[in-house]
Scaffold this active site. Sequence first.
Site, PDB file in Angstrom:
ATOM      1  N   LYS A  69       0.880  -1.147  -0.060  1.00  0.00           N
ATOM      2  CA  LYS A  69      -0.025   0.163   0.104  1.00  0.00           C
ATOM      3  C   LYS A  69       0.738   1.257  -0.089  1.00  0.00           C
ATOM      4  O   LYS A  69       0.644   2.380  -0.839  1.00  0.00           O
ATOM      5  CB  LYS A  69      -0.837   0.049   1.192  1.00  0.00           C
ATOM      6  CG  LYS A  69      -2.101  -0.929   1.256  1.00  0.00           C
ATOM      7  CD  LYS A  69      -3.036  -0.995   2.415  1.00  0.00           C
ATOM      8  CE  LYS A  69      -4.075  -2.231   2.228  1.00  0.00           C
ATOM      9  NZ  LYS A  69      -4.977  -2.439   3.164  1.00  0.00           N
ATOM     10  N   GLN A  89      -4.722  -1.347   9.345  1.00  0.00           N
ATOM     11  CA  GLN A  89      -5.010  -3.061   8.854  1.00  0.00           C
ATOM     12  C   GLN A  89      -5.213  -3.806   9.559  1.00  0.00           C
ATOM     13  O   GLN A  89      -4.993  -3.614  10.861  1.00  0.00           O
ATOM     14  CB  GLN A  89      -3.227  -3.158   8.254  1.00  0.00           C
ATOM     15  CG  GLN A  89      -3.092  -4.247   7.555  1.00  0.00           C
ATOM     16  CD  GLN A  89      -3.863  -4.261   6.343  1.00  0.00           C
ATOM     17  OE1 GLN A  89      -4.128  -3.162   5.556  1.00  0.00           O
ATOM     18  NE2 GLN A  89      -4.144  -5.297   5.500  1.00  0.00           N
ATOM     19  N   ASP A 135     -11.169   2.863   3.679  1.00  0.00           N
ATOM     20  CA  ASP A 135     -11.469   1.613   3.380  1.00  0.00           C
ATOM     21  C   ASP A 135     -12.928   1.434   3.158  1.00  0.00           C
ATOM     22  O   ASP A 135     -13.511   0.614   2.987  1.00  0.00           O
ATOM     23  CB  ASP A 135     -11.196   0.698   4.955  1.00  0.00           C
ATOM     24  CG  ASP A 135     -10.107   0.132   4.888  1.00  0.00           C
ATOM     25  OD1 ASP A 135      -9.382  -0.472   3.667  1.00  0.00           O
ATOM     26  OD2 ASP A 135      -9.417  -0.002   5.959  1.00  0.00           O
TER      27      ASP A 135
END
Length: 301
Positions: free
Chosen positions: A60, A104, A127
């Site tokens: 990422k 995460q 997200d």
Amino acid sequence: MSDRTLTDPKVIDGKAFAAKLREKIARQVKALKEQHGITPGLAVVLVGEDPASKVYVRNKGEQTKESGMASFEHKLPTTTTQAELLALIDQPNKDPKVNGILCQLPVPKQIDPQAIINAIDPDKDVDGFHVVNAGRLATGGQGLVPCTPYGCLLLLKDRLGDLAGKHAVVIGRSNIVGKPMAQLLLNESCTVTIAHSRTRDLPAEVRRADIVVAAVGRPEMVKGDWLKPGATVIDVGTNRIMGEGGNSHLAGDVDFASASAVAGAITPVRGGVGPMTIACLIRNTMVSAARREGYELAEGL
Ligand code: GUN
């Protein structure tokens, strides 16, 4: 990917599509810099030492920088308390250089993941997991959409064009994939069935589908003879199967060998949906930065 997967036109090349999407976003990032003097920024928080999470976070960060954006990484020990993590999230929430924040998952067991997600500013929740963004998606509001289902939708629209009236069966009802995927397909005017572990006759449900999205976490569960001939099949599953002598391989939720003989189009396990997730994360960070400047990205991004 086998040779056949690379050459068969029915196999959807998510890797190539994601690379093109990242190029388009990089051009937008450049324009945002030139026209508004702004560099979008993504903050990624990793708690603990989960090996798969470390790889995801590294990828990422790398892809964020390759797109011309700023990447901020926060790495915390496994023993981090929920209060400590909430205090850390407060910093990028307030920092105008940060347009996107993600923690995460999974987080260590002393931390409630939903409490952390809901502490992120919903307009920076790249997200799309915050309860406010789930609500916006469900009610037709302007929010940030979860990356994996959005990536699946882009692949479907690229293959099929207008999705209106198509019967879509989503297998799996998670907050991260199944539910938002169903919502996105409903917003495209599909007729949507959400199937799950308690669905009575799953093969019969799947046989009705023009579009099948498998996100259930059961290796090779969907068989070719469950499919309507010509159906478009999106396999979100990445199940690691341990073999003899410590070797392992990845299996999707779809039995690719039998399904690819019946489907009209199908994603492979490697180079299918996976690369779309990070590309859509970069896209969401760009969307968040652009919205702060008062404009929306073009359709298709
Ligand atoms: N862990 C596995 N997939 C994801 C994801 O899409 N977002 C976050 N935050 N954690 C994950």
